[in-house]
Design an enzyme around this catalytic site. Sequence first.
Site, PDB file in Angstrom:
ATOM      1  N   LYS A  20       0.835  -1.204   0.000  1.00 14.28           N
ATOM      2  CA  LYS A  20       0.000   0.000   0.000  1.00 14.28           C
ATOM      3  C   LYS A  20       0.876   1.264   0.000  1.00 14.28           C
ATOM      4  O   LYS A  20       2.091   1.182   0.215  1.00 14.28           O
ATOM      5  CB  LYS A  20      -0.936  -0.050   1.220  1.00 14.28           C
ATOM      6  CG  LYS A  20      -1.914  -1.241   1.173  1.00 14.28           C
ATOM      7  CD  LYS A  20      -2.822  -1.254   2.397  1.00 14.28           C
ATOM      8  CE  LYS A  20      -3.851  -2.371   2.311  1.00 14.28           C
ATOM      9  NZ  LYS A  20      -4.787  -2.344   3.457  1.00 14.28           N
ATOM     10  N   TYR A  60     -12.472  -2.846  -3.396  1.00 14.01           N
ATOM     11  CA  TYR A  60     -13.042  -2.901  -2.049  1.00 14.01           C
ATOM     12  C   TYR A  60     -14.577  -2.881  -2.060  1.00 14.01           C
ATOM     13  O   TYR A  60     -15.194  -2.489  -1.058  1.00 14.01           O
ATOM     14  CB  TYR A  60     -12.505  -1.746  -1.207  1.00 14.01           C
ATOM     15  CG  TYR A  60     -11.085  -1.977  -0.696  1.00 14.01           C
ATOM     16  CD1 TYR A  60     -10.770  -3.100   0.072  1.00 14.01           C
ATOM     17  CD2 TYR A  60     -10.066  -1.072  -0.968  1.00 14.01           C
ATOM     18  CE1 TYR A  60      -9.480  -3.319   0.547  1.00 14.01           C
ATOM     19  CE2 TYR A  60      -8.763  -1.282  -0.490  1.00 14.01           C
ATOM     20  CZ  TYR A  60      -8.482  -2.409   0.266  1.00 14.01           C
ATOM     21  OH  TYR A  60      -7.211  -2.613   0.745  1.00 14.01           O
ATOM     22  N   ASN A 123      -1.880   0.026   7.198  1.00 15.39           N
ATOM     23  CA  ASN A 123      -1.389  -1.326   7.485  1.00 15.39           C
ATOM     24  C   ASN A 123      -0.530  -1.949   6.377  1.00 15.39           C
ATOM     25  O   ASN A 123      -0.447  -3.161   6.240  1.00 15.39           O
ATOM     26  CB  ASN A 123      -2.534  -2.247   7.938  1.00 15.39           C
ATOM     27  CG  ASN A 123      -3.609  -2.425   6.878  1.00 15.39           C
ATOM     28  OD1 ASN A 123      -3.570  -1.772   5.838  1.00 15.39           O
ATOM     29  ND2 ASN A 123      -4.547  -3.317   7.115  1.00 15.39           N
ATOM     30  N   HIS A 126      -1.808  -5.407   1.443  1.00 18.87           N
ATOM     31  CA  HIS A 126      -3.053  -6.146   1.230  1.00 18.87           C
ATOM     32  C   HIS A 126      -2.727  -7.544   0.711  1.00 18.87           C
ATOM     33  O   HIS A 126      -1.819  -7.707  -0.097  1.00 18.87           O
ATOM     34  CB  HIS A 126      -3.932  -5.444   0.182  1.00 18.87           C
ATOM     35  CG  HIS A 126      -5.025  -6.334  -0.339  1.00 18.87           C
ATOM     36  ND1 HIS A 126      -6.214  -6.503   0.333  1.00 18.87           N
ATOM     37  CD2 HIS A 126      -5.075  -7.149  -1.424  1.00 18.87           C
ATOM     38  CE1 HIS A 126      -6.958  -7.375  -0.331  1.00 18.87           C
ATOM     39  NE2 HIS A 126      -6.299  -7.783  -1.405  1.00 18.87           N
ATOM     40  N   GLU A 137      -9.388 -10.541  -7.698  1.00 18.44           N
ATOM     41  CA  GLU A 137      -8.456  -9.413  -7.583  1.00 18.44           C
ATOM     42  C   GLU A 137      -7.370  -9.478  -8.656  1.00 18.44           C
ATOM     43  O   GLU A 137      -6.999  -8.451  -9.231  1.00 18.44           O
ATOM     44  CB  GLU A 137      -7.857  -9.396  -6.165  1.00 18.44           C
ATOM     45  CG  GLU A 137      -8.915  -9.042  -5.127  1.00 18.44           C
ATOM     46  CD  GLU A 137      -8.484  -9.239  -3.678  1.00 18.44           C
ATOM     47  OE1 GLU A 137      -7.309  -9.606  -3.438  1.00 18.44           O
ATOM     48  OE2 GLU A 137      -9.326  -9.039  -2.782  1.00 18.44           O
TER      49      GLU A 137
HETATM   50  N1  UDP Z   1      -9.651  -0.911   7.375  1.00 14.43           N
HETATM   51  C1  UDP Z   1      -9.743   0.320   8.037  1.00 14.43           C
HETATM   52  N2  UDP Z   1     -10.445   0.374   9.213  1.00 14.43           N
HETATM   53  C2  UDP Z   1     -11.064  -0.694   9.748  1.00 14.43           C
HETATM   54  C3  UDP Z   1     -10.978  -1.939   9.077  1.00 14.43           C
HETATM   55  C4  UDP Z   1     -10.279  -2.007   7.895  1.00 14.43           C
HETATM   56  O1  UDP Z   1      -9.180   1.306   7.579  1.00 14.43           O
HETATM   57  O2  UDP Z   1     -11.664  -0.573  10.810  1.00 14.43           O
HETATM   58  C5  UDP Z   1      -8.906  -0.989   6.117  1.00 14.43           C
HETATM   59  C6  UDP Z   1      -7.567  -1.701   6.265  1.00 14.43           C
HETATM   60  O3  UDP Z   1      -6.617  -1.024   5.429  1.00 14.43           O
HETATM   61  C7  UDP Z   1      -7.858  -3.083   5.729  1.00 14.43           C
HETATM   62  C8  UDP Z   1      -8.850  -2.767   4.633  1.00 14.43           C
HETATM   63  O4  UDP Z   1      -9.646  -1.731   5.180  1.00 14.43           O
HETATM   64  O5  UDP Z   1      -6.688  -3.727   5.260  1.00 14.43           O
HETATM   65  C9  UDP Z   1      -9.709  -3.901   4.192  1.00 14.43           C
HETATM   66  O6  UDP Z   1     -10.356  -4.443   5.293  1.00 14.43           O
HETATM   67  P1  UDP Z   1     -10.675  -5.990   5.391  1.00 14.43           P
HETATM   68  O7  UDP Z   1     -11.598  -6.177   6.540  1.00 14.43           O
HETATM   69  O8  UDP Z   1     -11.078  -6.471   4.043  1.00 14.43           O
HETATM   70  O9  UDP Z   1      -9.278  -6.603   5.842  1.00 14.43           O
HETATM   71  P2  UDP Z   1      -8.077  -7.328   5.056  1.00 14.43           P
HETATM   72  O10 UDP Z   1      -8.699  -8.407   4.206  1.00 14.43           O
HETATM   73  O11 UDP Z   1      -7.358  -6.263   4.272  1.00 14.43           O
HETATM   74  O12 UDP Z   1      -7.227  -7.894   6.144  1.00 14.43           O
END
Ligand code: UDP
Length: 160
Positions: A20, A60, A123, A126, A137
């Site tokens: 990211k 997303y 974080n 991805h 994806e």
């Molecule tokens: N995210 C965020 N706040 C939250 C939860 C998720 O900003 O409370 C962001 C974070 O960057 C995360 C992304 O949204 O990686 C996608 O969320 P998902 O639940 O799909 O998690 P992932 O599959 O990326 O672990």
Amino acid sequence: LTVFANIFQSINERTFLAIKPDGVQRHLIGEIIRRFEKKGFKLVGMKLMQASEDLLKEHYIALRDCPFYSHLVEYMRSGPIVAMVWQGLDVVKTAYAMIGETNPADSRPGTIQGDFCIEVSKNVIHGSDSIESARREISLWFHTDKLTCWADSTEHWIYE
Ligand code: UDP
């Protein structure tokens, strides 16, 4: 023959990973790639790119009703991303485990999120969370004919 076909399928399993904007800005590209490369997975596609709003919204789409959706899209648009496709046995599940929990605070040391970040909204990486998401994806981010099939000379030292 079925068993052989299953094994063959699994070694060629693919996942989509993306470093990211914060991971790129913080100079973590090499460190992150190194982990998957040293593990034994095979890189079959990679590009440094600025993702469009449309692409990120589609990526997303499942989160469109979450309160953080627009902030998430803005974050992902805030700088270049390294989009990658990695291949190998159980690569979807294993890469997801190597990344850690979505929230870095819940991620153990040794995982990418456990080692390199603190907040869920920054974080650094991805990873696809299932084989179906990986397929979706990969086709969203890459033209399949732009992926490179190549013979890794160490493969027989990695797989039985
Ligand atoms: N995210 C965020 N706040 C939250 C939860 C998720 O900003 O409370 C962001 C974070 O960057 C995360 C992304 O949204 O990686 C996608 O969320 P998902 O639940 O799909 O998690 P992932 O599959 O990326 O672990």
